[in-house]
Design an enzyme around this catalytic site. Structure first.
Site, short mmCIF file in Angstrom:
data_model
loop_
_atom_site.label_atom_id
_atom_site.label_comp_id
_atom_site.label_asym_id
_atom_site.label_seq_id
_atom_site.Cartn_x
_atom_site.Cartn_y
_atom_site.Cartn_z
N GLY A 1 0.83 -1.19 0.00
CA GLY A 1 0.00 0.00 0.00
C GLY A 1 0.87 1.25 0.00
O GLY A 1 1.99 1.24 -0.52
N SER A 2 0.38 2.27 0.63
CA SER A 2 1.06 3.57 0.55
C SER A 2 2.42 3.62 1.24
O SER A 2 3.17 4.57 1.05
CB SER A 2 0.17 4.66 1.14
OG SER A 2 -1.01 4.75 0.38
#
Lengths: 489, 478
Positions: free
Chosen positions: A220-221
């Site tokens: 993810g981020s």
């Protein structure tokens, strides 16, 4: 006739001598490859028959020991550390059908007393007539931090790891769900095998050590740290360079767009600096940045952090994290924000945070602090070892500032990771797995105080207690805070 | 045909007794040690085992004093030592099989003890009944017939039994026998009798090829016959070991009888041809060779008929190391058939390289004593028979132990005296009895000068000299 009889007798003598030579080669070969052969049940049985050394935590708490018992195997292995330490100690069963794992496997030679480092101890045993016993293994785990990480994860599935930035020592390593290694060490082989079979069939995979293996996670981020590192290292971008940050990013050659989290808008102007994009974790800005950099620069940077590299051992085997290859522009945009086919271990992400906090130096993570003889005298001690320098000091400093802003800024996604009296930097992540399914949520962080620096990575599966509403900032960041609070207690 | 005269041959019966006591002592020590290590107490049948074995061995010793006082004093003790070691090891494995619930239920230890008794009695009977080994020569062709019958018997429907893929057993009532074990002796007698009669003809020079003096083509018949019988054993009974043994025995005896190395060369060529054909035709031979070359290949290891047993034997040997785990303290039972084909690996595991070397040396002593007898005996038949019998012992040991230690591919034969197997034990005790009998003939001093009454000769000589003197004095002038 006699000459012929003598010749035959000579040939027969040679035949029998060849048997002596062959026996000597098998029974007295210096390399002993037969004894070390993985199929050799006898070596395994012998190792059960002697007193195996203990595994001890930092400060002396015993995690695993062997107690004298009056049955077929002489000693019962007791895992005092239980579930809390199961991914670290692993287990050794009385049947080879249950394969040995963890430090029981990788420090087997020390624990059985057959390691090279214990040579003089063996000589001493022979001279003094003492029954040979195994050596001890002291791990780098700090019990208070381990317990804090365990408690922080609570009932959620996931993993947490804490690394000393300067030495690479692993201070905590928790994987959930887990298992009780004592069930596998049962002296009834049938019972041990039954317990093992049940654990293996469990769909939640309690036998996986999620910190370093299993099915890995989409970062993810948190992957934006690597994309940002690639941008800074390329020389084309600085922390205050302006990035395009539309509300939705057009993906070339597709009919889809890359939206922001919750379809929000990052900046009214449609542009923001790299540092600002990091603080609010702007997907479109990093997607755009990914396409500007291209897949190769990001892949190279990921590789420098340790992606796609086989063979890291702590001494447990660490599954390599992967960044996909041969991507088009649209895929690159997604991979740059940690989606698409990126797969990582929590340890890998903690190593990224550690490299940032360590001024660009990435130390080799390790779990064993010292190897000791039966009397607990140190025979071998771990030394801090630099694994690589994936980023320059300047890049590290810039990223560090950004990570601190993620926590300190009131819009920062990592603000829940704040700890009183500790300088914390973090990057959150909320990785979508399947549409409609709760996300796997992340926080990767470091904390600095009292001259010490510790990197932490936490991943919680399926949004943890918040399910579909879970985000890295809401679920994982508070866990990081409680782990760091335990470190700097 | 020269003979080696024993220099001042002593009967050596007291030496034999001393060695016998040592051999028995070692065997019983091993037997007790096994039970102490496994169960913590002395074996239940300690008195019966030791008493029975001692009585039989001493009876054999006394019979030798009576009927073969010049017999070789080393052979009996060595055979007793090997047999006793085998008994201890088989007992050790039986204890472990009971413990692990894998006991096949047919008491391998007591059975082997009973067969030891039968073997020793057979040996004693042989020594008593056979006053002079030369009288066996009269049974040359009877021996051939008996030998061939023994080879064929397992193929007769109704009594033949197939087991472990080989058709080498016959079952009569409750007893199973491997008649081929006894056939070996009968055929050795036949070969000796036949070759001693035909050796002059077979040694005649034939054509010369590449510097090698070949025999006449018409003398090739017997060699071909022996080869065909061996091939028959291999094809119909799937018994590679016996097949090799019979052919090897014939070639060696032929060479000793005729002095012609060309027989060995031709024998080796036929042997290679047969082995190559067997390799092509039989999957079990291919498996053995494959297991020998690549035992650690996971496919070969896991395959049915693969190298699992061989590899476990090697693990056992390496577990033993230099001094062994100690009797009763290893895990020889992990190796399949540790009490028969792989008893050497079991002994190597618990007694170590030290024990193994001692064992091989014991065989070496036994076999070299046999060849020494062949050198010492005066008649050609005895020489050939002693050579053949010694070769049988050596070859069996080499083939089995060589298979276990990866010197050669595995072949099914019984390790003489050590491995479980009644027929083989019986046969080997008869081999020992025959060697003892021949050695008595070899070491018995020839009617010595001191024992012959020389007085008439001396008196005649004195009279001749006196007469000569008288003549000389008569001729010489005063």
């Amino acid at each position: 006739m006699n000459r012929e009889i003598r010749r035959i007798a000579l040939v027969v003598t040679a035949m029998l001598l060849s048997l002596m030579v062959a026996s000597s080669m098998i029974q007295f070969s210096p390399g002993e490859p037969l004894r070390a052969h993985p199929k050799n049940e006898r070596t395994y049985l012998n190792s059960l028959d002697r007193q195996r050394g203990p595994i001890i935590a930092l400060g002396g708490d015993v995690l695993a020991r062997s107690d004298k018992i009056d049955d077929d195997y002489s000693y019962q292995r007791v895992y005092v550390g239980g579930e809390l330490y199961a991914p670290i100690t692993g287990y050794i069963a009385v049947t080879q059908q249950v394969a040995t794992t963890g430090l029981e496997l990788l420090e087997n030679e020390v624990l059985t007393g057959t390691a090279d480092s214990l040579f003089w101890t063996r000589v001493e045993d022979v001279l003094t007539g003492r029954k040979p016993t195994g050596g001890a293994v002291e791990v780098t785990i700090d019990p208070a931090v381990q317990q804090a990480a365990w408690d922080a994860l609570g009932a959620s599935q996931g993993a947490a790891v804490a690394l000393d930035v300067k030495t690479g020592e692993i201070m905590a390593m928790v994987s959930k769900p887990t298992f009780d290694p004592n069930a596998l060490a049962a002296h009834d082989p049938e019972a041990a095998l039954a317990a093992f079979t049940a654990l293996e069939a469990d769909p939640a995979h309690p036998l996986y050590n999620r910190v370093i293996g299993g099915d890995l996670y989409a970062p993810g981020s948190t992957f934006k740290l690597i994309t940002a590192a690639a941008a800074l290292e390329s020389g084309q971008f600085k922390a205050d360079s302006l990035l395009e940050a539309p509300d939705a990013l057009e993906l070339p050659n597709t009919n889809v767009t890359l939206p922001n989290f919750g379809d929000s808008s990052c900046a009214a102007s449609g542009q923001m600096t790299l540092a600002e994009a990091m603080v609010v974790s702007c997907n479109t800005a990093f997607g755009w940045l990914g396409m500007e950099l291209g897949p190769h620069l990001i892949a190279d940077q990921a590789d420098k952090f340790g992606f796609d590299q086989e063979g890291l051992q702590i001494p447990l085997y660490v599954t390599k994290s992967v960044f996909p290859r041969d991507m088009d522009q649209a895929q690159t945009a997604q991979a740059a924000i940690g989606q698409f086919n990126d797969r990582v271990t929590p340890l890998q992400m903690a190593m990224v945070a550690a490299a940032v906090a360590g001024g660009g130096r990435m130390m080799k993570p390790h779990l064993v602090r010292s190897e000791r003889d039966a009397d607990l005298r140190v025979v071998d001690e771990a030394v801090a070892e630099e694994l690589d320098r994936p980023i320059s000091t300047a890049t590290a400093a810039a990223l560090k500032d950004m990570m601190v802003q993620v926590v300190e800024s009131d819009q920062g996604t990592g603000r829940r990771a704040r700890v009183e009296g500790v300088a914390v930097g973090a990057k959150t992540g909320t990785a979508e797995t399947l549409k409609g399914q709760p996300p796997d949520v992340w926080t990767v962080a470091f904390g600095e105080a009292q001259g010490r620096s510790v990197a932490v990575a936490v991943v919680v599966e399926d949004g943890g207690s918040m399910g579909l509403d879970g985000t890295g900032g809401k679920v994982a960041a508070p866990m990081v805070a409680s782990i760091l609070a335990a470190v700097f207690r | 045909m020269a003979t080696v005269l024993p220099a001042g041959a002593k009967p050596g019966r007291w030496a034999e007794l001393l060695l016998l006591v040592c051999a028995l002592g070692l065997s019983f020590f091993a037997y007790a040690q096994v039970a102490l290590a496994v169960t913590g107490s002395l074996p239940a049948q300690m008195t019966l085992h030791c008493g029975g074995f001692t009585a039989l061995a001493l009876a054999a010793h006394l019979i030798l004093r009576w009927r073969a006082p010049y017999a070789d004093p080393v052979i009996l003790p060595v055979a007793v030592l090997l047999n006793g070691t085998g008994l201890a090891m088989i007992y050790r494995l039986a204890l472990r099989y009971q413990e692990s619930g894998l006991d096949p239920g047919w008491g391998i230890a007591p059975r082997q003890l009973i067969w030891t008794g039968i073997g020793l009695v057979a040996a004693v009977v042989t020594v008593v009944w056979l006053r002079d080994h030369r009288s066996l020569r009269r049974f040359t062709y009877t021996a051939m017939l008996l030998g061939l019958c023994g080879l064929v018997a397992p193929l007769v429907p109704g009594i033949g039994v197939r087991s472990y893929g080989a058709q080498i057993w016959i079952r009569i009532g409750p007893m199973s026998l491997q008649p081929a074990e006894l056939s070996k002796i009968a055929l050795a007698v036949f070969f000796a009798g036949y070759l001693v009669a035909r050796r002059d003809a077979m040694a005649l020079a034939g054509p010369k090829l590449l510097g090698l003096q070949l025999p006449r083509l018409r003398d090739m018949g017997p060699l071909m016959a022996a080869w065909l019988v061996s091939v028959g054993v291999l094809v119909f009974e799937r018994d590679l070991g016996t097949s090799l043994l019979l052919f090897g025995l014939f070639v060696v005896m032929l060479y000793v009888a005729t002095n012609r190395p060309s027989w060995i060369v031709m024998g080796l060529m036929l042997f290679s041809g047969g082995v190559l054909a067997a390799y092509r035709l039989f999957t079990h031979v291919q498996q053995r060779v494959e297991g020998w070359l690549n035992p650690f290949d996971p496919d070969v290891y896991d395959k049915v008929g693969g190298s699992y047993q061989l590899v476990q034997g090697l693990f056992g040997l390496s577990n033993g190391g230099l001094f062994g785990t100690g009797l009763g303290r290893g895990r020889p039972d992990i190796t399949p058939l540790a009490y028969s084909d792989f008893i050497f690996a079991a002994i190597g595991e618990e007694l170590g390289l030290t024990g193994v070397i001692a064992l091989i040396l014991a065989y070496l002593v036994l076999v070299e004593r046999g060849f020494r007898i062949a050198l010492g005996v005066r008649d050609g038949f005895g020489k050939l028979l002693a050579t053949g019998l010694s070769f049988i012992l050596a070859f069996q040991f080499f083939v089995v132990v060589g298979g276990v230690t990866r010197v050669i591919p595995l072949t099914g034969l019984v390790t003489p005296f050590l491995a479980y197997g009644g027929s083989a034990l019986l046969a080997n005790w008869i081999v020992v009895a025959l060697l003892l009998r021949i050695s008595d003939g070899a070491r018995r001093p020839p009617p010595a000068t001191s024992e012959i009454d020389l007085r008439p000769v001396l008196e005649a000589e004195a009279a001749r000299q006196a007469k000569a003197r008288a003549v000389t004095e008569a001729v010489r002038p005063p």
